[in-house]
Design a protein around this motif. Structure first.
Motif, PDB file in Angstrom:
ATOM      1  N   LYS A 273       6.420 -14.757   1.512  1.00 57.83           N
ATOM      2  CA  LYS A 273       5.324 -14.218   0.699  1.00 57.83           C
ATOM      3  C   LYS A 273       5.333 -12.487   0.268  1.00 57.83           C
ATOM      4  CE  LYS A 273       2.224 -17.244   3.834  1.00 57.83           C
ATOM      5  NZ  LYS A 273       1.802 -16.871   5.319  1.00 57.83           N
ATOM      6  N   LEU A 274       5.911 -11.984   0.739  1.00 61.03           N
ATOM      7  CA  LEU A 274       5.879 -10.614   0.903  1.00 61.03           C
ATOM      8  C   LEU A 274       6.542  -9.934  -1.040  1.00 61.03           C
ATOM      9  CD1 LEU A 274       6.029  -7.111   1.281  1.00 61.03           C
ATOM     10  CD2 LEU A 274       8.354  -7.828   1.018  1.00 61.03           C
TER      11      LEU A 274
ATOM     12  N   VAL B 105      12.613   0.594  -7.881  1.00 62.43           N
ATOM     13  CA  VAL B 105      11.341   1.338  -7.800  1.00 62.43           C
ATOM     14  C   VAL B 105      12.292   2.607  -6.757  1.00 62.43           C
ATOM     15  CG1 VAL B 105       9.326   1.714  -5.911  1.00 62.43           C
ATOM     16  CG2 VAL B 105       9.495   0.102  -7.698  1.00 62.43           C
ATOM     17  N   PHE B 106      12.650   2.037  -5.607  1.00 57.14           N
ATOM     18  CA  PHE B 106      14.294   2.584  -4.774  1.00 57.14           C
ATOM     19  C   PHE B 106      13.971   3.969  -5.566  1.00 57.14           C
ATOM     20  CE2 PHE B 106      14.024   0.352  -0.570  1.00 57.14           C
ATOM     21  CZ  PHE B 106      13.017  -0.264  -0.100  1.00 57.14           C
ATOM     22  N   ILE B 107      15.131   3.025  -6.139  1.00 61.65           N
ATOM     23  CA  ILE B 107      15.870   4.205  -7.021  1.00 61.65           C
ATOM     24  C   ILE B 107      14.882   5.589  -7.966  1.00 61.65           C
ATOM     25  CG2 ILE B 107      17.180   4.169  -9.429  1.00 61.65           C
ATOM     26  CD1 ILE B 107      18.644   3.785  -6.071  1.00 61.65           C
ATOM     27  N   GLY B 108      13.985   4.983  -8.419  1.00 65.13           N
ATOM     28  CA  GLY B 108      13.221   5.607  -9.091  1.00 65.13           C
ATOM     29  C   GLY B 108      12.413   6.925  -7.818  1.00 65.13           C
ATOM     30  N   LYS B 109      11.993   6.148  -6.965  1.00 70.86           N
ATOM     31  CA  LYS B 109      11.890   7.140  -5.794  1.00 70.86           C
ATOM     32  C   LYS B 109      13.024   8.380  -5.103  1.00 70.86           C
ATOM     33  CE  LYS B 109       9.596   8.740  -2.690  1.00 70.86           C
ATOM     34  NZ  LYS B 109       8.483  10.246  -3.033  1.00 70.86           N
TER      35      LYS B 109
ATOM     36  N   ARG C  55       1.484  -1.624  -0.109  1.00 67.73           N
ATOM     37  CA  ARG C  55       0.060   0.201  -0.280  1.00 67.73           C
ATOM     38  C   ARG C  55       0.897   0.884   0.154  1.00 67.73           C
ATOM     39  NH1 ARG C  55      -5.835  -0.845   1.518  1.00 67.73           N
ATOM     40  NH2 ARG C  55      -5.594  -3.372   1.887  1.00 67.73           N
ATOM     41  N   VAL C  56       2.168   1.060   0.566  1.00 67.10           N
ATOM     42  CA  VAL C  56       3.133   1.943   0.437  1.00 67.10           C
ATOM     43  C   VAL C  56       3.220   3.170  -0.746  1.00 67.10           C
ATOM     44  CG1 VAL C  56       5.108   3.371   1.433  1.00 67.10           C
ATOM     45  CG2 VAL C  56       3.654   2.333   3.044  1.00 67.10           C
ATOM     46  N   LEU C  57       3.563   1.683  -1.466  1.00 65.08           N
ATOM     47  CA  LEU C  57       4.297   1.553  -2.587  1.00 65.08           C
ATOM     48  C   LEU C  57       2.657   2.164  -4.169  1.00 65.08           C
ATOM     49  CD1 LEU C  57       6.276  -1.619  -2.553  1.00 65.08           C
ATOM     50  CD2 LEU C  57       7.158   0.996  -2.993  1.00 65.08           C
TER      51      LEU C  57
ATOM     52  N   GLU D 204       1.836  -9.748  -7.396  1.00 67.36           N
ATOM     53  CA  GLU D 204       0.424 -10.000  -8.196  1.00 67.36           C
ATOM     54  C   GLU D 204      -0.067  -8.510  -7.739  1.00 67.36           C
ATOM     55  OE1 GLU D 204      -1.216 -12.044  -4.435  1.00 67.36           O
ATOM     56  OE2 GLU D 204      -0.221 -13.969  -5.248  1.00 67.36           O
ATOM     57  N   VAL D 205       0.345  -7.655  -7.290  1.00 67.29           N
ATOM     58  CA  VAL D 205      -0.184  -6.482  -6.908  1.00 67.29           C
ATOM     59  C   VAL D 205       0.136  -5.022  -7.576  1.00 67.29           C
ATOM     60  CG1 VAL D 205      -0.987  -4.195  -5.724  1.00 67.29           C
ATOM     61  CG2 VAL D 205      -1.308  -6.935  -4.776  1.00 67.29           C
ATOM     62  N   LEU D 206       1.339  -5.920  -7.458  1.00 71.04           N
ATOM     63  CA  LEU D 206       1.825  -4.209  -8.407  1.00 71.04           C
ATOM     64  C   LEU D 206       2.819  -5.089  -9.887  1.00 71.04           C
ATOM     65  CD1 LEU D 206       2.964  -2.560  -5.328  1.00 71.04           C
ATOM     66  CD2 LEU D 206       1.922  -1.745  -6.530  1.00 71.04           C
ATOM     67  N   GLY D 207       3.025  -6.440 -10.027  1.00 72.38           N
ATOM     68  CA  GLY D 207       3.847  -6.863 -11.328  1.00 72.38           C
ATOM     69  C   GLY D 207       5.586  -6.780 -10.634  1.00 72.38           C
ATOM     70  N   LEU D 208       5.870  -5.968 -10.014  1.00 74.41           N
ATOM     71  CA  LEU D 208       6.983  -6.364  -8.974  1.00 74.41           C
ATOM     72  C   LEU D 208       7.482  -7.547  -9.118  1.00 74.41           C
ATOM     73  CD1 LEU D 208       7.121  -2.849  -7.000  1.00 74.41           C
ATOM     74  CD2 LEU D 208       7.723  -3.735  -9.194  1.00 74.41           C
ATOM     75  N   ASN D 209       7.878  -8.719  -9.721  1.00 73.45           N
ATOM     76  CA  ASN D 209       8.746  -9.790  -9.697  1.00 73.45           C
ATOM     77  C   ASN D 209       9.771 -10.272  -9.188  1.00 73.45           C
ATOM     78  OD1 ASN D 209       6.144 -10.397 -11.832  1.00 73.45           O
ATOM     79  ND2 ASN D 209       7.679  -9.774 -13.134  1.00 73.45           N
ATOM     80  N   ASP D 210      10.750  -9.341  -8.579  1.00 75.75           N
ATOM     81  CA  ASP D 210      11.743  -9.914  -7.934  1.00 75.75           C
ATOM     82  C   ASP D 210      12.268  -8.911  -7.536  1.00 75.75           C
ATOM     83  OD1 ASP D 210      13.352  -8.250 -10.471  1.00 75.75           O
ATOM     84  OD2 ASP D 210      13.538 -10.075 -10.997  1.00 75.75           O
TER      85      ASP D 210
END
Length: 127
Positions: A46-47, A66-70, A1-3, A53-59
């Motif tokens: 599980k994370l 995402v971290f670097i983008g932020k 949810r934070v992402l 599932e939710v964000l398409g972040l597979n690995d």
């Protein structure tokens, strides 16, 4: 949810931002990094299944992107805010030195990092 919240707030940064919310997100990233990124983390946790599932972040690499983008977004929009800039650069530092388990310089291979390196002399960043 934070992402998901980060995606929403980042899309509105050109109009307005909330310093306390940004600092809270950076704290989340720091805790996430300590717990879920590294050689001791089980990649089948599980994370990571839920992130896929939710964000398409597979690995882990996709999460790191995402971290670097932020980090790039913060340097672009919050460059005049010392607390956010300082915490953002600390996160970048922690990411850059915290992974001796990888044989190759993974951070430099991310396209967002390549962009930062190629445009580092521009101040403030112009994206």
């Amino acid at each position: 949810r934070v992402l998901q919240l980060m995606n929403l707030t980042d899309s509105r940064l050109a109009q307005a931002g909330n310093e306390k919310l940004e600092l809270a997100m950076l704290s989340f990233f720091e805790q996430f990094r300590k717990i879920y990124i590294g050689d001791q983390v089980q990649k089948s946790s599980k994370l990571y299944r839920r992130l896929s599932e939710v964000l398409g972040l597979n690995d882990e690499t996709m999460v790191l992107s995402v971290f670097i983008g932020k980090i790039i977004t913060n340097l672009k929009y919050w460059g005049r805010c010392e607390p956010i800039t300082s915490k953002t650069l600390q996160l970048l530092n922690d990411l850059s030195i915290g992974y001796p388990f990888l044989k190759s310089p993974w951070l430099v291979k991310l396209s967002a990092v390549q962009f930062m390196l190629n445009n580092h002399t521009v101040s403030p960043f112009s994206f």
